[in-house]
Every structure is written in structure tokens, then in C-alpha cells.
Design an enzyme around this catalytic site. Structure first.
Site, PDB file in Angstrom:
ATOM      1  N   TRP A  14       0.748  -1.032   0.028  1.00  0.00           N
ATOM      2  CA  TRP A  14      -0.026  -0.081  -0.029  1.00  0.00           C
ATOM      3  C   TRP A  14       0.689   1.111   0.023  1.00  0.00           C
ATOM      4  CZ3 TRP A  14      -4.198  -1.200  -1.809  1.00  0.00           C
ATOM      5  CH2 TRP A  14      -4.825  -2.667  -1.624  1.00  0.00           C
TER       6      TRP A  14
ATOM      7  N   ASP B 189      -1.096   6.984   6.260  1.00  0.00           N
ATOM      8  CA  ASP B 189      -2.114   6.284   6.071  1.00  0.00           C
ATOM      9  C   ASP B 189      -2.374   5.361   7.414  1.00  0.00           C
ATOM     10  OD1 ASP B 189      -3.743   4.020   5.407  1.00  0.00           O
ATOM     11  OD2 ASP B 189      -2.657   3.605   3.383  1.00  0.00           O
TER      12      ASP B 189
ATOM     13  N   LYS C  42     -11.216  -1.782   9.036  1.00  0.00           N
ATOM     14  CA  LYS C  42     -10.312  -2.432   9.760  1.00  0.00           C
ATOM     15  C   LYS C  42     -10.638  -2.285  11.411  1.00  0.00           C
ATOM     16  CE  LYS C  42      -7.667  -2.864   6.142  1.00  0.00           C
ATOM     17  NZ  LYS C  42      -7.733  -4.275   5.442  1.00  0.00           N
TER      18      LYS C  42
END
Length: 357
Positions: free
Chosen positions: A100, A167, A191
Site C-alpha cells: 500500500w 495512512d 479495519k
């Protein structure tokens, strides 16, 4: 089969009370007789949910008034582009710690000059790079605090002399955060703070409007700040469930209690991985994620992988298949995962070991 123990990397397990309240709201939202997914986002009933959700974010994480809290569509992947559009003027640095982080860097490169300031790709992202030099001529440093695929995590807010952007898709709402160090913290909700369908962005208002480029209306954070995240119809159901999830976080003791719970779960599972003769962890011990525990069969035991996967499923263990980049197993022990769920996995690992001795 008894209770099912869910370790999916995302969408994640959610608190049962949030699920129950969501089901009720799908039938009747706040006594209106209208399902929550059919309510006008301009109604006073919906505005009350937005206001409460923002208030809970501020209260639980102690977010200062210098930062605006936004709820946006498109997930964290679209935020990769938001970041570069809003903050990249001359040059940006990215700490490359996984898939990511690499994708975030790719989007930035499409907008301007961006580079990896350090990378752990040489060891399949099994550690967090350290000791790298940060030059003051960059517009910002971008980090990915938790790497779901590889099971590594930056557990403390870095002290840097440049704008810092993070992030935090998979470890937000798991520990206290010093927002004075960040111009932007963003991520997907799925999440720890809700279901898929909504992204959060916690942005320093003073940091916006500093680039010279034209920013498309929908990609300009200022658009959403000015309209309170309702420039267009927000993902109302995802935000409703997020709000219910945050109410649960507050009810059990807030961020301090969440941090204690997660530390206990991680310690229990990592201790078993280190003890058990059939398994080994994949991440450097000092960088092990509290959220995503990655492990594989021990050398010489690789042929037992499929057998253990089937064995664990028979014992109600779901969602532990590792990402193809690492293989083996990954147990995601997000906020709503209970200690008893982790204990069930540990017991399963112990029993499997005893059968193979």
C-alpha cells in the site's frame, strides 16, 4: 461447530452491539419509520449522526480543533491521489514499507516528483526501515503506519522536521496519536472503525491551499471541509455503523482500554508462535504489528500448511490465510476481536502441534 472466530484482514469483525443497532436502523431509523439507508442526508436526524460521529472521533483520540475530520468515499486508495493533489508542490518522500505504501507512491509520481526515502523491499517488507535521512526540501513525508500484508507496524508517532502524512487504515483507533505531528491522517474504515464504504481524513486546516495546481473539486479537501463531508451524498450506512462502533469503543473505556486489550491479544499469539515448534513469525520482532500477526510453518514443516488450515477451520477459525506475498497465515486481531478468539486460535495451534509430535 461452536462459535466462529473471525480474523479477516478486512472487512473486519465489528462489535456485536454495532451490528445489532445497524440491523435495527435498517428497519427503522430513530423512530422515523424510514430505514437508515433511505434517509435524506439533509435531514436533522442524519445530521445528528454526523455530529455525534465527529464528536466521538475528537473525544476518543483527542483530536484538536486545528484538524478537520472528514468522511469520504473511495477508500484509502483514492486518498493516495488526494494526498498528492493537495500537498505535493515540489517533491515528496515516501517510506516504502509494503504494497500500500508503494501504491501511494505510484499515485504521487503521477502528479509530481516523489521518491522512496527508504524501503524494506529487500527483505519482502519484513521490517520497518530506520535511520534514514530526511531532507527539509520535501513538501511532506508519507508513512504507512501498519502494513496488513506483511505484519509490521510503526508504533510511535515519528519526530520529523517536515510535514508528516500517514495512512493509518489498519491501526487507527488502537493507540493515542499526537496529531500535532501530522498534517493529515487518513485511511479506510474497514479495519477498526467500521465497515467498508467510507474513508476518514483528519487534516490540518492550515496546511490546505498551499499548492499552485488546479485541484478537481471532488479531490480538494477544502471542498469537503466547507461542506462538512456532505458536498455530495455521503456513504450514510457506513458512517452510521462507524458511529455505533465508536460508541462501543467509548463504552468499554476508550483508547486506553483498547490499547491494553490489543496488547494482550498480540502478546498471547506471538508468544505461542515463538513457543510452538511448527510455526515461525515472518516480521522482525521489534517491528511486529499489534494488528496483523503473520506466521508460516517452520522450516521442514511446510507440507503441513494445508492440513493446519483445514484443521483450524474445523475448530471455527476463519480468515487466517496469509496474503500471497507472504504465504502461510495471517491473524488480524483488530479492536472488536476478543481475547477469547485469540485464545481459541492459540489452543488450536497447540493441539495441532501435539498431534504432529
Amino acid at each position: 461447530m461452536g462459535k466462529v472466530h473471525v480474523f479477516n484482514a478486512g472487512p473486519c469483525i465489528l462489535p456485536q452491539v454495532a451490528i445489532d443497532n445497524a440491523i435495527a436502523a435498517l428497519k427503522d431509523f430513530k423512530g422515523t419509520g424510514v430505514p437508515v439507508i433511505c434517509m435524506s442526508h439533509r435531514s436533522k436526524e442524519w445530521q445528528a449522526v454526523m455530529d455525534e460521529c465527529i464528536s466521538l472521533w475528537r473525544e476518543i483520540l483527542n483530536i484538536p480543533d486545528t484538524h478537520e475530520i472528514l468522511f469520504l468515499g473511495g477508500g484509502a486508495s483514492l486518498q493516495f491521489l488526494y494526498v498528492a493533489m493537495n500537498f505535493l508542490e515540489h517533491k515528496a518522500a515516501y517510506l516504502e514499507t509494503g504494497v500500500w505504501a508503494k501504491k501511494a507512491l505510484k499515485e504521487a509520481k503521477g502528479i509530481g516528483e516523489a521518491y522512496a526515502i527508504a524501503s524494506s523491499a529487500d527483505k519482502n517488507y519484513s521490517y520497518i526501515p530506520k535511520g534514514f535521512e530526511i531532507h527539509e526540501d520535501i513538501d511532506y513525508l508519507h508513512i504507512t503506519t501498519n502494513n496488513t500484508i506483511y505484519g509490521t507496524e510503526i508504533k510511535k508517532d515519528p519526530d520529523v522536521n517536515v510535514r508528516l502524512i500517514a495512512d493509518m487504515s489498519s491501526d487507527i483507533m488502537t493507540r493515542p496519536i499526537d496529531f500535532s505531528k501530522y498534517d493529515l491522517v487518513y485511511g479506510g474504515a474497514q479495519k477498526n472503525v467500521g465497515p467498508a464504504g467510507v474513508a476518514f481524513a483528519i487534516v490540518r486546516k492550515e496546511a490546505l491551499g498551499k499548492t499552485s495546481r488546479y485541484i478537481p473539486t471532488m479531490l480538494d479537501y477544502r471542498t469537503h471541509v466547507e461542506k462538512g463531508s456532505m458536498f455530495n451524498t455521503p456513504p450514510v450506512f457506513s458512517i452510521f455503523v462507524m458511529n455505533e462502533t465508536l460508541k462501543w469503543v467509548k463504552s468499554i473505556g476508550g483508547i486506553k482500554k483498547i490499547q491494553e486489550r490489543n496488547a494482550a491479544k498480540a502478546e498471547l499469539l506471538y508468544n505461542e508462535i515463538d513457543r510452538n515448534s511448527l510455526f515461525v513469525g515472518t516480521a522482525a520482532k521489534e517491528d511486529r504489528s499489534i494488528m496483523n500477526v503473520c506466521f508460516v510453518m517452520a522450516p521442514g514443516k511446510e507440507d503441513l500448511q494445508d492440513e493446519f488450515m483445514a484443521f483450524s477451520k474445523e475448530h471455527g477459525i476463519m480468515g487466517i490465510k496469509g496474503h500471497r506475498s507472504v504465504g502461510g497465515f495471517r491473524a488480524s486481531i483488530y479492536n472488536a476481536c476478543e481475547l477469547e478468539d485469540v485464545q481459541a486460535l492459540v489452543d488450536c495451534m497447540k493441539e495441532f502441534e501435539s498431534l504432529k509430535k
